[in-house]
Design an enzyme around this catalytic site. Structure first.
Site, mmCIF file in Angstrom:
data_model
loop_
_atom_site.group_PDB
_atom_site.id
_atom_site.type_symbol
_atom_site.label_atom_id
_atom_site.label_comp_id
_atom_site.label_asym_id
_atom_site.label_seq_id
_atom_site.Cartn_x
_atom_site.Cartn_y
_atom_site.Cartn_z
ATOM 1 N N TYR A 139 0.782 -1.114 -0.088
ATOM 2 C CA TYR A 139 0.044 0.059 0.066
ATOM 3 C C TYR A 139 0.988 1.140 0.036
ATOM 4 O O TYR A 139 1.805 1.401 1.023
ATOM 5 C CB TYR A 139 -0.854 -0.074 1.126
ATOM 6 C CG TYR A 139 -1.767 1.277 1.171
ATOM 7 C CD1 TYR A 139 -3.080 1.397 0.517
ATOM 8 C CD2 TYR A 139 -1.577 2.217 2.496
ATOM 9 C CE1 TYR A 139 -3.655 2.531 0.482
ATOM 10 C CE2 TYR A 139 -2.424 3.366 2.390
ATOM 11 C CZ TYR A 139 -3.467 3.430 1.421
ATOM 12 O OH TYR A 139 -4.330 4.807 1.529
ATOM 13 N N ASP A 234 9.270 2.636 -0.298
ATOM 14 C CA ASP A 234 8.391 3.382 0.563
ATOM 15 C C ASP A 234 8.680 3.066 1.974
ATOM 16 O O ASP A 234 8.429 1.775 2.451
ATOM 17 C CB ASP A 234 6.976 2.914 0.075
ATOM 18 C CG ASP A 234 5.751 3.423 1.092
ATOM 19 O OD1 ASP A 234 6.240 4.007 2.112
ATOM 20 O OD2 ASP A 234 4.732 3.487 0.667
ATOM 21 N N LYS A 268 4.525 9.083 9.220
ATOM 22 C CA LYS A 268 4.473 8.683 10.227
ATOM 23 C C LYS A 268 5.540 9.104 11.384
ATOM 24 O O LYS A 268 5.566 10.366 11.967
ATOM 25 C CB LYS A 268 4.535 6.843 10.593
ATOM 26 C CG LYS A 268 3.691 6.248 9.285
ATOM 27 C CD LYS A 268 2.300 6.297 9.861
ATOM 28 C CE LYS A 268 1.481 5.724 8.407
ATOM 29 N NZ LYS A 268 -0.087 5.886 8.808
#
Length: 436
Positions: A139, A234, A268
């Protein structure tokens, strides 16, 4: 709680602002939170839970760490948003560069979706090519091209993975199985001259935790270099969460040369729980971004002063002792989970990416492990809902989906870890008694 949820559904689609919060895969009423501190969250009924979500990763230090809160409060006294450059952006970029030697420059955005979308745009701008390759189950945010679903064959065009995504948007995305080097080689053999980039989670944690097979990231690096494409790693979840230098640093610690991507994305932890994300890489690629180069990206709230203040405080505090504590706490919870499941004779496989982990139920998972999205979906996911609710009833908040990672923090002390251990046997029995 149910009355609040009903009202929320009247004014917010599904009653939530992000789908997994709706408890769709575990059933029941979502827990509405009002506060968090350290290793705990508190719901609107004043019930306190040991938290194993940690805001989906950012709360590395624990919720509402005093130094992070103080940094944000102090920044707020000077203004909430300027729409202009600040020295805090420069300081945070320097902190990132100190941890990631191959990152010459950093561009800040507000979300992980923006970071990956921008990285894709840079790759297309750098190569003059249109096609991107991603892996099923990885994702990378909800931009159109990255919500492509797998087609019917190894090298077919992606199909729209969401209503509202056009075939044209998905058509330049090729989706193949994760950890399948042969499929990746075939894609490059057939369409290598068209491929702008391969985007991959450094170590996937959005289909459950499925680490790369030894040499898989290296194969991505080799094939992209051979065909003039870019590799985008990612690390929105793993970056600065699984170690000081993210997954790149873990690979380096294994005694092998770490696989250095062309571009890397962060989120994050980099914002300390505030809306902040980033992409980073060598100057030759990063300088393609406006205002220096022809690849356009902009955002009024990019590099927001409150978010950068939280990120600076978090990265400065996240020293070796913090990561060692989180690693130990993660290992302790994994051991307690394994003991509880073993006591029930329930087959399972716990898979890890540094201090991130998740559990797959079922004989196949236990025997062979889980290496891709199809295998993750084939596991006994039906056992997770009763397991989840048993833990919640015991005052432990897990991710409300079997496909999410479990997160620990530096604030998970002996009291919190003991409470988790005490809740696990009952949850294991609930999982063992579940039926499809």
């Amino acid at each position: 709680m149910e009355d609040v949820y009903r009202h929320a559904c009247e004014v917010i689609p599904g009653g939530v602002s992000s789908p997994v919060r709706a408890f769709g895969s575990v059933g029941g009423t979502p827990v509405f939170l009002k506060a968090a501190s350290g290793a705990h969250v508190v719901d609107i009924d004043d019930r306190r839970y040991v938290d194993l979500v940690c805001s989906w990763g950012p709360a590395l230090l624990g919720h509402a760490h005093p130094a992070v809160v103080a940094a944000v409060q102090e920044a707020a006294t000077r203004g909430l948003s300027f729409g202009a450059p600040t020295t805090a952006e420069v300081e945070l970029a320097d902190l990132i560069r100190a941890r990631i030697p191959f990152a010459d420059k950093v561009r800040f955005v507000s979300t992980g979706t923006e970071a990956t979308m921008t990285a894709i745009r840079v790759a297309r701008g750098a190569t003059g090519r249109d096609v991107i390759v991603k892996f099923a189950g990885c994702y990378h945010g909800h931009s159109d091209a990255l919500l492509a679903a797998a087609g019917s064959g190894v090298a077919t065009q992606g199909m729209p993975g969401s209503a509202g995504v056009t075939r044209a948007a998905a058509g330049d995305t090729l989706v193949i199985d994760y950890n399948d080097t042969a499929a990746l080689e075939q894609v490059f053999a057939e369409r290598g001259s068209e491929i702008a980039c391969v985007i991959t989670e450094a170590s996937p944690a959005n289909m459950g935790v499925i680490p790369p097979d030894p040499g898989f990231n290296a194969a991505i690096r080799r094939l992209t270099l051979d065909h003039g494409a870019l590799m985008i790693s990612d690390e929105v979840l793993t970056g600065f969460r699984v170690g000081p230098a993210g997954w790149w640093g873990i690979e380096a610690s294994l005694g092998e040369a770490p696989v250095t991507p062309d571009l890397v994305t962060y989120g994050k932890v980099v914002g300390g729980g505030m809306p902040l994300a980033a992409l980073a890489g060598p100057a030759r690629l990063m300088d393609l971004l406006a205002p220096v180069g022809p690849v356009y990206q902009a955002g009024t709230l990019s590099g927001n002063p409150l978010a950068t203040a939280a990120g600076i405080a978090t990265l400065k505090l996240a020293d070796d002792a913090v990561y060692a504590h989180v690693d130990r706490a993660s290992r302790q919870v994994q051991d307690a989970l394994a003991a509880a499941l073993d006591a029930e004779g329930l087959p399972y496989r716990i898979q890890t990416a540094g201090n991130l982990f998740s559990c797959f139920f079922g004989e196949d998972a236990a025997t062979h492990g889980v290496r891709n999205y199809d295998q993750a979906k084939a596991a006994d996911g039906f056992r997770y809902a009763p397991f989840f609710h048993a833990m919640l009833d015991a005052g432990v908040a897990l991710p409300p989906s079997v496909f999410e990672a479990w997160f620990l923090s530096a604030a998970h002390d002996d009291e919190a870890l003991n409470r988790i251990a005490e809740a696990l046997p009952v949850a294991a029995r609930a999982a063992a008694s579940a039926r499809p």
